[in-house]
Design a protein around this motif. Structure first.
Motif, short mmCIF file in Angstrom:
data_model
loop_
_atom_site.label_atom_id
_atom_site.label_comp_id
_atom_site.label_asym_id
_atom_site.label_seq_id
_atom_site.Cartn_x
_atom_site.Cartn_y
_atom_site.Cartn_z
N UNK A 67 0.84 -1.18 0.00
CA UNK A 67 0.00 0.00 0.00
C UNK A 67 0.88 1.23 0.00
N UNK A 68 0.26 2.42 -0.17
CA UNK A 68 1.05 3.63 -0.05
C UNK A 68 1.38 3.86 1.41
N UNK A 69 2.21 4.85 1.69
CA UNK A 69 2.71 5.06 3.05
C UNK A 69 1.57 5.27 4.03
N UNK A 70 0.63 6.15 3.71
CA UNK A 70 -0.51 6.42 4.58
C UNK A 70 -1.72 5.69 4.02
N UNK A 71 -1.91 4.46 4.45
CA UNK A 71 -2.97 3.65 3.86
C UNK A 71 -4.35 3.98 4.39
N UNK A 72 -4.43 4.76 5.48
CA UNK A 72 -5.73 5.04 6.09
C UNK A 72 -6.41 6.27 5.49
N UNK A 73 -5.64 7.14 4.83
CA UNK A 73 -6.17 8.41 4.35
C UNK A 73 -6.16 8.46 2.83
N UNK A 74 -7.26 8.79 2.20
CA UNK A 74 -7.25 8.94 0.73
C UNK A 74 -6.27 10.03 0.31
N UNK A 75 -5.62 9.80 -0.82
CA UNK A 75 -4.70 10.80 -1.38
C UNK A 75 -5.42 11.50 -2.51
N UNK A 76 -5.65 12.83 -2.35
CA UNK A 76 -6.41 13.59 -3.33
C UNK A 76 -5.65 14.84 -3.75
N UNK A 77 -6.25 15.60 -4.65
CA UNK A 77 -5.62 16.83 -5.14
C UNK A 77 -5.44 17.87 -4.03
N UNK A 78 -6.15 17.71 -2.92
CA UNK A 78 -6.01 18.66 -1.81
C UNK A 78 -5.00 18.20 -0.76
N UNK A 79 -4.37 17.06 -0.98
CA UNK A 79 -3.39 16.55 -0.02
C UNK A 79 -2.18 17.48 0.04
N UNK A 80 -1.64 17.73 1.23
CA UNK A 80 -0.48 18.63 1.34
C UNK A 80 0.81 18.00 0.85
N UNK A 81 0.86 16.68 0.78
CA UNK A 81 2.05 15.98 0.31
C UNK A 81 1.94 15.68 -1.18
N UNK A 82 3.03 15.20 -1.74
CA UNK A 82 3.03 14.66 -3.08
C UNK A 82 3.21 13.16 -3.01
N UNK A 83 2.85 12.47 -4.08
CA UNK A 83 3.05 11.03 -4.16
C UNK A 83 3.92 10.74 -5.37
N UNK A 84 4.99 9.98 -5.17
CA UNK A 84 5.92 9.64 -6.24
C UNK A 84 5.80 8.15 -6.55
N UNK A 85 5.74 7.81 -7.84
CA UNK A 85 5.74 6.41 -8.27
C UNK A 85 6.97 6.14 -9.12
N UNK A 86 7.72 5.10 -8.75
CA UNK A 86 8.88 4.66 -9.50
C UNK A 86 8.66 3.20 -9.88
N UNK A 87 8.56 2.94 -11.18
CA UNK A 87 8.34 1.58 -11.65
C UNK A 87 9.63 0.77 -11.55
N UNK A 88 9.53 -0.48 -11.13
CA UNK A 88 10.70 -1.34 -10.94
C UNK A 88 10.68 -2.45 -11.97
N UNK A 89 11.73 -2.52 -12.77
CA UNK A 89 11.83 -3.46 -13.89
C UNK A 89 12.92 -4.47 -13.58
N UNK A 90 12.84 -5.66 -14.22
CA UNK A 90 13.80 -6.75 -14.00
C UNK A 90 13.64 -7.38 -12.63
N UNK A 91 12.44 -7.38 -12.09
CA UNK A 91 12.19 -8.01 -10.80
C UNK A 91 11.69 -9.43 -11.04
N UNK A 92 12.43 -10.46 -10.65
CA UNK A 92 11.99 -11.83 -10.91
C UNK A 92 10.74 -12.19 -10.11
N UNK A 93 9.94 -13.08 -10.66
CA UNK A 93 8.71 -13.50 -9.99
C UNK A 93 9.00 -14.50 -8.87
N UNK A 94 10.18 -15.11 -8.88
CA UNK A 94 10.54 -16.12 -7.89
C UNK A 94 10.73 -15.46 -6.52
N UNK A 95 9.84 -15.75 -5.58
CA UNK A 95 9.93 -15.14 -4.27
C UNK A 95 10.59 -16.06 -3.24
N UNK A 96 11.26 -17.10 -3.69
CA UNK A 96 11.93 -18.00 -2.75
C UNK A 96 13.24 -17.43 -2.25
#
Length: 221
Positions: free
Chosen positions: A18-47
């Motif tokens: 989840x995002x950092x603050x999972x209890x509060x909706x993030x909207x256009x009036x939020x005082x913070x910003x939200x950054x998304x960084x896509x992660x590539x080359x991540x293997x599906x093997x979780x062992x």
């Protein structure tokens, strides 16, 4: 002493889906910003038990070093994953301002420090800023080539100066807006803020001296 082994390309991400603050909706009036960084080359093997941690730190205009002090530090990421496990993003909720990709840490034992050439960008309040797609495999390779593959529990190894973020910015990713928007709708339902593209610019920063060795950023300077 306990040893930790680096297993190149058999690494997975660890974190809350989840995002950092999972209890509060993030909207256009939020005082913070939200950054998304896509992660590539991540293997599906979780062992394999490992951790990728991309550090994003404040770098005000004109500053020589990232502003990571002992009080506020750098915003930490949560990992958001699609239901099918094929897409993963690092999500950061942070005050608005100018930030820099500071390092990629692996397993809390190894790191590629981006001091010699990285990307800086602005994050605005009330907006979701998409930074682009970070390819992890090149950094696993350069860390593996320049540091020991076995580390004692108290050891930490960093590659300085030469690493550059293997980042494809939004301008290099046709159709990113529809794809990331669909991901947010499905995996981040509490987020209802405008999605915008980051405008990464080239940057460098000075490293610091830790108690014993050179460090990427010193929280106590």
């Amino acid at each position: 002493m306990k040893r930790v082994f680096l297993l190149p390309l058999l690494l997975v991400l660890s974190g809350c889906a989840t995002i950092v603050d999972e209890a509060t909706p993030f909207t256009a009036s939020s005082p913070d910003g939200l950054l998304l960084l896509e992660l590539v080359d991540v293997p599906a093997d979780k062992s394999a038990i490992a951790l990728f941690d991309p550090f994003i730190c404040p770098l005000p205009q004109g500053a020589r070093k990232p502003d990571m002090n002992a009080i506020h530090g750098c915003p930490r990421s949560n990992i958001v994953e699609s239901a099918d496990g094929k897409s993963r993003f690092a999500a950061y909720q942070m005050p608005p301002g100018r930030y820099v990709m500071e390092r990629l840490q692996v397993q809390a034992r190894w790191a590629a420090c981006f001091n010699g050439g990285t990307k800086a960008f602005e994050v605005a309040a009330g907006k979701v800023t998409y930074l682009g797609a970070l390819h992890l495999a090149p950094h696993v390779a350069e860390i593996g080539a320049a540091t020991p593959i076995v580390a004692y529990q108290s050891s930490y190894y960093t590659v300085f100066d030469t690493p550059r973020p293997a980042l494809d910015g939004p301008d290099k990713l046709p159709g990113w807006q529809a794809r990331v928007g669909a991901f947010m709708s499905a995996s981040m339902p509490r987020v209802a803020a405008p999605l915008v593209a980051a405008a990464p610019e080239s940057a460098t920063f000075e490293t610091a001296q830790g108690i014993f060795d050179r460090v990427c950023t010193n929280a106590y300077e």
